[in-house]
Design a protein around this motif. Sequence first.
Motif, PDB file in Angstrom:
ATOM      1  N   TYR A 200     -14.106  -2.687 -14.424  1.00 43.91           N
ATOM      2  CA  TYR A 200     -12.940  -2.031 -13.835  1.00 43.91           C
ATOM      3  C   TYR A 200     -11.848  -3.058 -13.733  1.00 43.91           C
ATOM      4  CZ  TYR A 200     -14.186  -4.285  -9.260  1.00 43.91           C
ATOM      5  OH  TYR A 200     -14.217  -5.035  -8.306  1.00 43.91           O
ATOM      6  N   LYS A 201     -10.635  -2.496 -13.572  1.00 39.52           N
ATOM      7  CA  LYS A 201      -9.398  -3.334 -13.315  1.00 39.52           C
ATOM      8  C   LYS A 201      -8.409  -2.514 -12.423  1.00 39.52           C
ATOM      9  CE  LYS A 201      -7.775  -5.656 -16.792  1.00 39.52           C
ATOM     10  NZ  LYS A 201      -7.374  -6.154 -18.220  1.00 39.52           N
ATOM     11  N   PRO A 202      -7.903  -3.020 -11.435  1.00 40.45           N
ATOM     12  CA  PRO A 202      -6.769  -2.254 -10.651  1.00 40.45           C
ATOM     13  C   PRO A 202      -5.397  -2.060 -11.560  1.00 40.45           C
ATOM     14  CG  PRO A 202      -7.751  -4.008  -9.417  1.00 40.45           C
ATOM     15  CD  PRO A 202      -8.442  -4.146 -10.783  1.00 40.45           C
ATOM     16  N   THR A 203      -4.849  -1.025 -11.563  1.00 40.92           N
ATOM     17  CA  THR A 203      -3.932  -0.651 -12.452  1.00 40.92           C
ATOM     18  C   THR A 203      -2.707   0.033 -11.472  1.00 40.92           C
ATOM     19  OG1 THR A 203      -3.208   0.620 -14.198  1.00 40.92           O
ATOM     20  CG2 THR A 203      -4.720   1.531 -12.941  1.00 40.92           C
ATOM     21  N   HIS A 204      -1.496   0.038 -11.983  1.00 40.79           N
ATOM     22  CA  HIS A 204      -0.342   0.317 -11.305  1.00 40.79           C
ATOM     23  C   HIS A 204      -0.165   1.835 -11.372  1.00 40.79           C
ATOM     24  CE1 HIS A 204       1.100  -0.079 -15.399  1.00 40.79           C
ATOM     25  NE2 HIS A 204       2.060   0.906 -15.167  1.00 40.79           N
ATOM     26  N   GLU A 205      -1.051   2.309 -12.137  1.00 44.33           N
ATOM     27  CA  GLU A 205      -0.933   3.905 -12.431  1.00 44.33           C
ATOM     28  C   GLU A 205      -1.807   4.510 -11.162  1.00 44.33           C
ATOM     29  OE1 GLU A 205      -2.669   4.607 -16.124  1.00 44.33           O
ATOM     30  OE2 GLU A 205      -0.800   4.106 -17.450  1.00 44.33           O
ATOM     31  N   GLY A 206      -1.208   6.121 -11.016  1.00 54.50           N
ATOM     32  CA  GLY A 206      -1.668   6.629 -10.062  1.00 54.50           C
ATOM     33  C   GLY A 206      -1.703   5.981  -8.609  1.00 54.50           C
ATOM     34  N   PHE A 207      -0.731   5.259  -8.377  1.00 51.91           N
ATOM     35  CA  PHE A 207      -0.584   4.809  -7.067  1.00 51.91           C
ATOM     36  C   PHE A 207       0.013   6.089  -6.147  1.00 51.91           C
ATOM     37  CE2 PHE A 207       3.710   4.050  -9.039  1.00 51.91           C
ATOM     38  CZ  PHE A 207       4.579   4.723  -8.152  1.00 51.91           C
ATOM     39  N   LYS A 209       2.923   6.553  -2.754  1.00 49.05           N
ATOM     40  CA  LYS A 209       3.787   6.006  -1.888  1.00 49.05           C
ATOM     41  C   LYS A 209       4.313   6.757  -0.656  1.00 49.05           C
ATOM     42  CE  LYS A 209       8.667   4.796  -2.528  1.00 49.05           C
ATOM     43  NZ  LYS A 209       9.953   4.642  -3.478  1.00 49.05           N
ATOM     44  N   SER A 210       4.190   6.209   0.554  1.00 48.96           N
ATOM     45  CA  SER A 210       4.217   6.874   1.783  1.00 48.96           C
ATOM     46  C   SER A 210       5.917   7.042   1.956  1.00 48.96           C
ATOM     47  CB  SER A 210       3.811   5.903   2.798  1.00 48.96           C
ATOM     48  OG  SER A 210       4.638   4.604   3.226  1.00 48.96           O
ATOM     49  N   SER A 211       5.962   7.827   3.044  1.00 42.76           N
ATOM     50  CA  SER A 211       7.336   8.384   3.462  1.00 42.76           C
ATOM     51  C   SER A 211       8.129   6.978   3.796  1.00 42.76           C
ATOM     52  CB  SER A 211       7.380   9.278   4.574  1.00 42.76           C
ATOM     53  OG  SER A 211       6.677   8.735   5.498  1.00 42.76           O
ATOM     54  N   THR A 212       7.600   5.866   4.230  1.00 39.49           N
ATOM     55  CA  THR A 212       8.202   4.835   4.762  1.00 39.49           C
ATOM     56  C   THR A 212       8.207   3.780   3.523  1.00 39.49           C
ATOM     57  OG1 THR A 212       6.109   3.785   5.347  1.00 39.49           O
ATOM     58  CG2 THR A 212       7.227   5.042   6.986  1.00 39.49           C
ATOM     59  N   GLY A 213       7.862   4.287   2.398  1.00 37.37           N
ATOM     60  CA  GLY A 213       8.101   3.188   1.108  1.00 37.37           C
ATOM     61  C   GLY A 213       6.969   2.225   1.056  1.00 37.37           C
ATOM     62  N   ASN A 214       5.900   2.567   1.617  1.00 37.55           N
ATOM     63  CA  ASN A 214       4.513   1.558   1.025  1.00 37.55           C
ATOM     64  C   ASN A 214       3.918   1.993   0.008  1.00 37.55           C
ATOM     65  OD1 ASN A 214       4.913   0.099   3.475  1.00 37.55           O
ATOM     66  ND2 ASN A 214       3.904   1.386   5.090  1.00 37.55           N
ATOM     67  N   ILE A 215       3.616   1.118  -0.739  1.00 36.29           N
ATOM     68  CA  ILE A 215       2.913   1.522  -2.222  1.00 36.29           C
ATOM     69  C   ILE A 215       1.269   1.255  -1.782  1.00 36.29           C
ATOM     70  CG2 ILE A 215       2.595   0.681  -4.743  1.00 36.29           C
ATOM     71  CD1 ILE A 215       5.146   2.411  -3.839  1.00 36.29           C
ATOM     72  N   ILE A 216       0.497   2.219  -2.282  1.00 36.73           N
ATOM     73  CA  ILE A 216      -0.943   2.206  -1.975  1.00 36.73           C
ATOM     74  C   ILE A 216      -1.530   2.331  -3.274  1.00 36.73           C
ATOM     75  CG2 ILE A 216      -2.853   3.221  -1.017  1.00 36.73           C
ATOM     76  CD1 ILE A 216       0.254   3.883   0.538  1.00 36.73           C
ATOM     77  N   VAL A 217      -2.199   1.217  -3.731  1.00 40.95           N
ATOM     78  CA  VAL A 217      -3.061   1.112  -5.288  1.00 40.95           C
ATOM     79  C   VAL A 217      -4.139   1.865  -4.930  1.00 40.95           C
ATOM     80  CG1 VAL A 217      -4.412  -0.345  -6.668  1.00 40.95           C
ATOM     81  CG2 VAL A 217      -2.038  -1.480  -5.570  1.00 40.95           C
TER      82      VAL A 217
END
Length: 281
Positions: A200-207, A209-217
């Motif tokens: 497995y490998k983490p990817t930028h796809e499927g993230f 984004k909260s209303s405050t702009g936080n990105i969740i992998v």
Amino acid sequence: EIIRMRSRFVSIAVLSALSLSLTDAFVVVSPSNRASFDLWAATAQASAGAINLLDPNTNGKSSYKKMVATGMLDVNAVAAGGYNTLYNLADGSPKEKLLNVLSSMYSESESIASAPVETIEALVAFLASEGKGFDKDLVDGEWALLYSKSSKKSPKLQKLIGKSEKVKKTFSNFDSASLKFENVGYTPRSNGVLKATVEYKPTHEGFSKSSTGNIIVRRVTADIVGASFKYRSLPRLPLPIRAKGGYLDFVYLDKDLRITRGNRGGLFIHVRPSMLDEIVG
């Protein structure tokens, strides 16, 4: 005089009928009929479905609004049974409620596939709104499958296995150092074991984004690179199973609960093996 008396009598009759109608429409609650009223109100609430005739759960409604405000809540109110059902589910810890639901449904002899789907899906959506996605440190180690639900797009083999899986028989263990995890499934009598190794490998796809702009992998790619089956003392039998292009979305992850969805839409809930006895018994 007779006409006046008849007119007065008719007026009194009309007023009496109107009074009875008003009494039926607007029930006056007194100590003597309180129990009956409560029973009527409970029955009316159950039959009304999404339209609640009583005050909604204010604490749950407040919690639900906070989840909506995150910008990450995706829940089907109709499928869940209406907003009042969601408000009641939102009153308290979604994680604790989810584990309680699963605990009440399962015993060691029960199939993993049997559970109240709508309730579980709603609680999973609540947990997803907390923004706890993939974390390489939290995911490391052994995980035991507590619940799974195949989607319409799931492979036939997965659907078949899902109907027969038992708690304490299926595991998914992550090794963050090597970026691999191993799916392990035991036969009903535990005398055979099927293993599949996945890179497995983490990817930028499927993230998210909260209303405050936080990105969740959320997503990790998942490629099956090896599989085998071993029965009792017989030699391990390699299986020609390879697959690339799959992925897992981490809906929720903390130190002892992991919720993921596969690329075919299947839902998987894992806990640490040490929690199984407490949850399942």
